[in-house]
Design an enzyme around this catalytic site. Sequence first.
Site, mmCIF file in Angstrom:
data_model
loop_
_atom_site.group_PDB
_atom_site.id
_atom_site.type_symbol
_atom_site.label_atom_id
_atom_site.label_comp_id
_atom_site.label_asym_id
_atom_site.label_seq_id
_atom_site.Cartn_x
_atom_site.Cartn_y
_atom_site.Cartn_z
ATOM 1 N N ARG A 184 -51.193 3.039 40.881
ATOM 2 C CA ARG A 184 -51.242 4.243 41.717
ATOM 3 C C ARG A 184 -49.821 4.784 41.760
ATOM 4 O O ARG A 184 -48.921 4.106 42.270
ATOM 5 C CB ARG A 184 -51.750 3.898 43.123
ATOM 6 C CG ARG A 184 -51.560 5.010 44.121
ATOM 7 C CD ARG A 184 -52.332 4.780 45.400
ATOM 8 N NE ARG A 184 -53.754 4.960 45.184
ATOM 9 C CZ ARG A 184 -54.649 5.163 46.156
ATOM 10 N NH1 ARG A 184 -54.265 5.183 47.419
ATOM 11 N NH2 ARG A 184 -55.921 5.324 45.874
ATOM 12 N N HIS A 195 -57.876 11.017 39.920
ATOM 13 C CA HIS A 195 -58.338 9.818 40.635
ATOM 14 C C HIS A 195 -59.671 9.377 40.016
ATOM 15 O O HIS A 195 -60.736 9.490 40.630
ATOM 16 C CB HIS A 195 -58.502 10.142 42.121
ATOM 17 C CG HIS A 195 -58.549 8.935 43.004
ATOM 18 N ND1 HIS A 195 -58.387 7.647 42.545
ATOM 19 C CD2 HIS A 195 -58.753 8.827 44.354
ATOM 20 C CE1 HIS A 195 -58.476 6.802 43.565
ATOM 21 N NE2 HIS A 195 -58.702 7.491 44.670
ATOM 22 N N GLN A 213 -62.253 6.929 41.716
ATOM 23 C CA GLN A 213 -62.972 7.568 42.825
ATOM 24 C C GLN A 213 -64.153 8.379 42.281
ATOM 25 O O GLN A 213 -65.273 8.298 42.811
ATOM 26 C CB GLN A 213 -62.025 8.489 43.608
ATOM 27 C CG GLN A 213 -62.700 9.212 44.772
ATOM 28 C CD GLN A 213 -63.070 8.270 45.895
ATOM 29 O OE1 GLN A 213 -62.238 7.507 46.366
ATOM 30 N NE2 GLN A 213 -64.312 8.317 46.339
ATOM 31 N N ASP A 243 -61.824 16.910 50.468
ATOM 32 C CA ASP A 243 -60.764 15.901 50.543
ATOM 33 C C ASP A 243 -59.732 16.445 51.524
ATOM 34 O O ASP A 243 -59.826 17.593 51.988
ATOM 35 C CB ASP A 243 -60.162 15.681 49.142
ATOM 36 C CG ASP A 243 -59.107 14.565 49.083
ATOM 37 O OD1 ASP A 243 -59.039 13.753 50.041
ATOM 38 O OD2 ASP A 243 -58.358 14.517 48.100
ATOM 39 N N CYS A 279 -63.708 11.270 49.847
ATOM 40 C CA CYS A 279 -63.159 10.023 49.296
ATOM 41 C C CYS A 279 -62.541 9.146 50.376
ATOM 42 O O CYS A 279 -62.376 7.939 50.170
ATOM 43 C CB CYS A 279 -62.145 10.336 48.212
ATOM 44 S SG CYS A 279 -60.702 11.253 48.790
ATOM 45 N N ARG A 311 -66.737 2.044 45.560
ATOM 46 C CA ARG A 311 -65.440 1.944 44.874
ATOM 47 C C ARG A 311 -65.330 0.586 44.162
ATOM 48 O O ARG A 311 -64.855 0.490 43.046
ATOM 49 C CB ARG A 311 -64.283 2.099 45.877
ATOM 50 C CG ARG A 311 -64.144 3.476 46.522
ATOM 51 C CD ARG A 311 -63.893 4.570 45.500
ATOM 52 N NE ARG A 311 -62.791 4.225 44.628
ATOM 53 C CZ ARG A 311 -61.484 4.305 44.959
ATOM 54 N NH1 ARG A 311 -61.147 4.762 46.144
ATOM 55 N NH2 ARG A 311 -60.546 3.965 44.100
HETATM 56 N N1 CP Z 1 -60.201 6.981 48.459
HETATM 57 C C1 CP Z 1 -59.099 6.226 48.243
HETATM 58 O O1 CP Z 1 -58.548 6.174 47.136
HETATM 59 O O2 CP Z 1 -58.681 5.529 49.318
HETATM 60 P P1 CP Z 1 -57.298 4.726 49.432
HETATM 61 O O3 CP Z 1 -56.186 5.745 49.324
HETATM 62 O O4 CP Z 1 -57.337 4.059 50.761
HETATM 63 O O5 CP Z 1 -57.216 3.739 48.307
HETATM 64 N N1 NVA Z 2 -55.918 13.621 47.512
HETATM 65 C C1 NVA Z 2 -55.609 12.429 48.276
HETATM 66 C C2 NVA Z 2 -56.584 11.363 47.969
HETATM 67 C C3 NVA Z 2 -56.403 10.086 48.738
HETATM 68 C C4 NVA Z 2 -57.386 9.019 48.329
HETATM 69 C C5 NVA Z 2 -54.186 11.985 47.989
HETATM 70 O O1 NVA Z 2 -53.767 12.061 46.813
HETATM 71 O O2 NVA Z 2 -53.490 11.570 48.904
#
Ligand code: CP
Ligand code: NVA
Length: 304
Positions: free
Chosen positions: A101, A128, A131, A219, A259, A287
């Site tokens: 990430r 993502h 997701q 989101d 999400c 997930r």
């Molecule tokens: N939806 C999602 O990716 O959640 P987290 O940021 O908690 O991993």
């Molecule tokens: N769009 C959000 C998603 C979090 C799971 C972010 O990137 O923070």
Amino acid sequence: MVAAGQVRHVLDVDDLSPSELARALDLAETPDPPAVLAGRGAALIFEKPSNRTRNAAEMAVVALGGHPISIRGEEIGLGVRESPQDVARVLACYHAVVGARVDDHRVLEEMAATRAVPVLNLLSDRAHPTQALADLLTLRQHWGGLAGHSLAWVGDGNNVARSLVLAASMAGIEVRLASPPGYRLDPVVLDAARALGGTVVEADRPADAVAGADAVATDVWVSMGQEDHASARIDAFAGYRVDAAMMRGASEGAVFLHCLPAHRGLEVDAEVIDGPSSLVWEQAANRMHALRGLLVWLLGDGGR
Ligand code: CP
Ligand code: NVA
């Protein structure tokens, strides 16, 4: 056609073909998945916070017989203490897969370019994919199939939107998008989705996108790393909150997706996210299942 021995990566959903995506979804529902990670490690790097992705990924690795090691970004200093390429080459000595990430999607591309180990995007500023896979799994379980349905995205044209639009297009779901000016998905993504056979329509107003849709997704308005722009963003997204009135414009029995993490009273009303149309807890649970299916594909039939 993938050559024998070629290392595959999943930086976004369109790194899989539509049939590979469907296969990963099928594998997510396999009751006895093969222990493709038996005796092997999985490095999971997190440059940003995570609740679902870290826990889902760790437990998916355990379910496949592997040993997950979650690593905070600052511990290894991706691109600071060591180049992303060198990090990938070193982690490949111990692990069968590297999930990451990252703040900057290019870091994933640099790690993937080494071809030392399969690289899995666990969220970047651009995409993502894990997701989106869970979202398709959730909709498939709810609808009993995917093709021919429609999905409205209301809100930011962000990383989650990008992967979901591509994944939905690959699965034959019609997509309608409503985002404020300046926050729309990159037209390149819309073209990519259409090239994958998708029907993607941009609407001027949320109500137009939602009208008759079978699913409504949104989101956060302020993604991780955008905190300095929070107040301008919150102003820009006025009118884009998914509330009960908006959901009434969708099709009979339409479902709501998010999400998570969610902000009740901003991008969604509590009445919707905590109401009967919401599938957010199914998404969260999926997930883990989606990640397990994706790993079986990547380290099993897809990775060879
Ligand atoms: N939806 C999602 O990716 O959640 P987290 O940021 O908690 O991993
Ligand atoms: N769009 C959000 C998603 C979090 C799971 C972010 O990137 O923070």
